[in-house]
Write an enzyme that holds these catalytic residues in place. Structure first.
Site, PDB file in Angstrom:
ATOM      1  N   GLU A 108     166.969 -73.639  44.958  1.00  0.00           N
ATOM      2  CA  GLU A 108     167.196 -75.118  44.858  1.00  0.00           C
ATOM      3  C   GLU A 108     166.161 -75.781  43.753  1.00  0.00           C
ATOM      4  OE1 GLU A 108     169.147 -77.470  45.465  1.00  0.00           O
ATOM      5  OE2 GLU A 108     170.109 -77.421  47.352  1.00  0.00           O
ATOM      6  N   ASP A 112     165.593 -82.126  50.131  1.00  0.00           N
ATOM      7  CA  ASP A 112     165.475 -83.480  50.558  1.00  0.00           C
ATOM      8  C   ASP A 112     165.820 -83.822  51.937  1.00  0.00           C
ATOM      9  OD1 ASP A 112     165.083 -86.472  50.962  1.00  0.00           O
ATOM     10  OD2 ASP A 112     166.753 -86.695  49.289  1.00  0.00           O
ATOM     11  N   PHE A 161     160.886 -90.418  45.132  1.00  0.00           N
ATOM     12  CA  PHE A 161     161.880 -89.869  44.317  1.00  0.00           C
ATOM     13  C   PHE A 161     161.136 -89.357  42.792  1.00  0.00           C
ATOM     14  CE2 PHE A 161     164.824 -89.988  40.918  1.00  0.00           C
ATOM     15  CZ  PHE A 161     166.124 -89.444  41.394  1.00  0.00           C
ATOM     16  N   VAL A 162     161.560 -87.878  42.610  1.00  0.00           N
ATOM     17  CA  VAL A 162     160.771 -87.401  41.506  1.00  0.00           C
ATOM     18  C   VAL A 162     161.892 -86.995  40.516  1.00  0.00           C
ATOM     19  CG1 VAL A 162     158.949 -86.294  42.804  1.00  0.00           C
ATOM     20  CG2 VAL A 162     160.997 -85.002  42.815  1.00  0.00           C
ATOM     21  N   ARG A 174     165.937 -84.813  32.696  1.00  0.00           N
ATOM     22  CA  ARG A 174     165.780 -83.261  33.079  1.00  0.00           C
ATOM     23  C   ARG A 174     165.051 -82.525  32.046  1.00  0.00           C
ATOM     24  NH1 ARG A 174     169.786 -82.311  37.201  1.00  0.00           N
ATOM     25  NH2 ARG A 174     171.812 -83.620  36.744  1.00  0.00           N
TER      26      ARG A 174
END
Ligand code: IMP
Length: 186
Positions: A108, A112, A161-162, A174
């Protein structure tokens, strides 16, 4: 040409600052690859990457693994265009390989809430593999509510958030070679 690694970026109108550099990521992924090679030296594992987010991590990780191994992919729906989990998992593509009796290494990008990983472990178990081992590049430890404990974790990170290195924000970002985090000071 060099890798795409700006100091600071805006993605979909929101500011992100650098959080993990290319060197830090490569060093850690190299270490994980070595550990997996040692732990699976007699097992010929099959890596199963979770698309889309894990594709860059998995491709780097596998190149640090120096034992016989295979790869396959499955695909889950992402967050959509939001920065918080929808609380629902949708399966978009199953693995093609027959994993019965195989040593599976599930890869993965990030854990989260843990919902996706829990869903995948339960699903893969029904296909009767010899073992399931879990690897995640990142874990938002404080956010993890489901009963999952990844076997290998690249970095434990705060609950923010990253973006980058395969991880997206509404499908963008990405292609960043490093990992960026939401800049809350702005
Ligand atoms: P979970 O099911 O809540 O653990 O979320 C897992 C999935 O949500 C990951 O595989 C990512 O696709 C996505 N995700 C969670 N946090 C982030 C983030 O900070 N940035 C980008 N994607 C994320």
């Amino acid at each position: 040409m060099s890798l795409y690694k700006p100091e600071y970026i805006h993605c979909n109108g929101e500011p992100f600052r650098i959080f993990l550099t290319d060197e830090e990521i490569q060093q850690r992924v190299n270490k994980l690859g070595q550990e997996i090679s040692r732990d699976f030296s007699d097992k010929r594992p099959i890596f199963i990457g979770v698309l889309n987010g894990a594709y860059i991590f998995l491709s780097d990780l596998m190149r640090y693994v120096d034992i016989p191994c295979e790869v396959d992919f499955l695909k889950l729906s992402s967050y959509g265009d939001e920065k918080v989990s929808s609380g629902q998992v949708r399966e978009l593509k199953d693995v093609d390989a027959n994993i019965q009796g195989r040593h599976v290494i599930l890869v993965e990008d990030i854990v989260d809430t843990g919902l996706s990983m829990k869903f995948l472990i339960d699903k893969l178990k029904r296909q009767e593999p010899a073992s399931i081992t879990t690897v995640t590049l990142l874990q938002k430890t404080e956010a993890t509510q489901y009963d999952v404990k990844p076997d290998y974790v690249g970095f434990r990170i705060p609950n923010l958030f990253v973006l980058g290195y395969g991880l997206d924000y509404a499908q963008e970002g990405r292609n960043l070679a490093q990992i960026y985090i939401l800049d809350e000071s702005k």
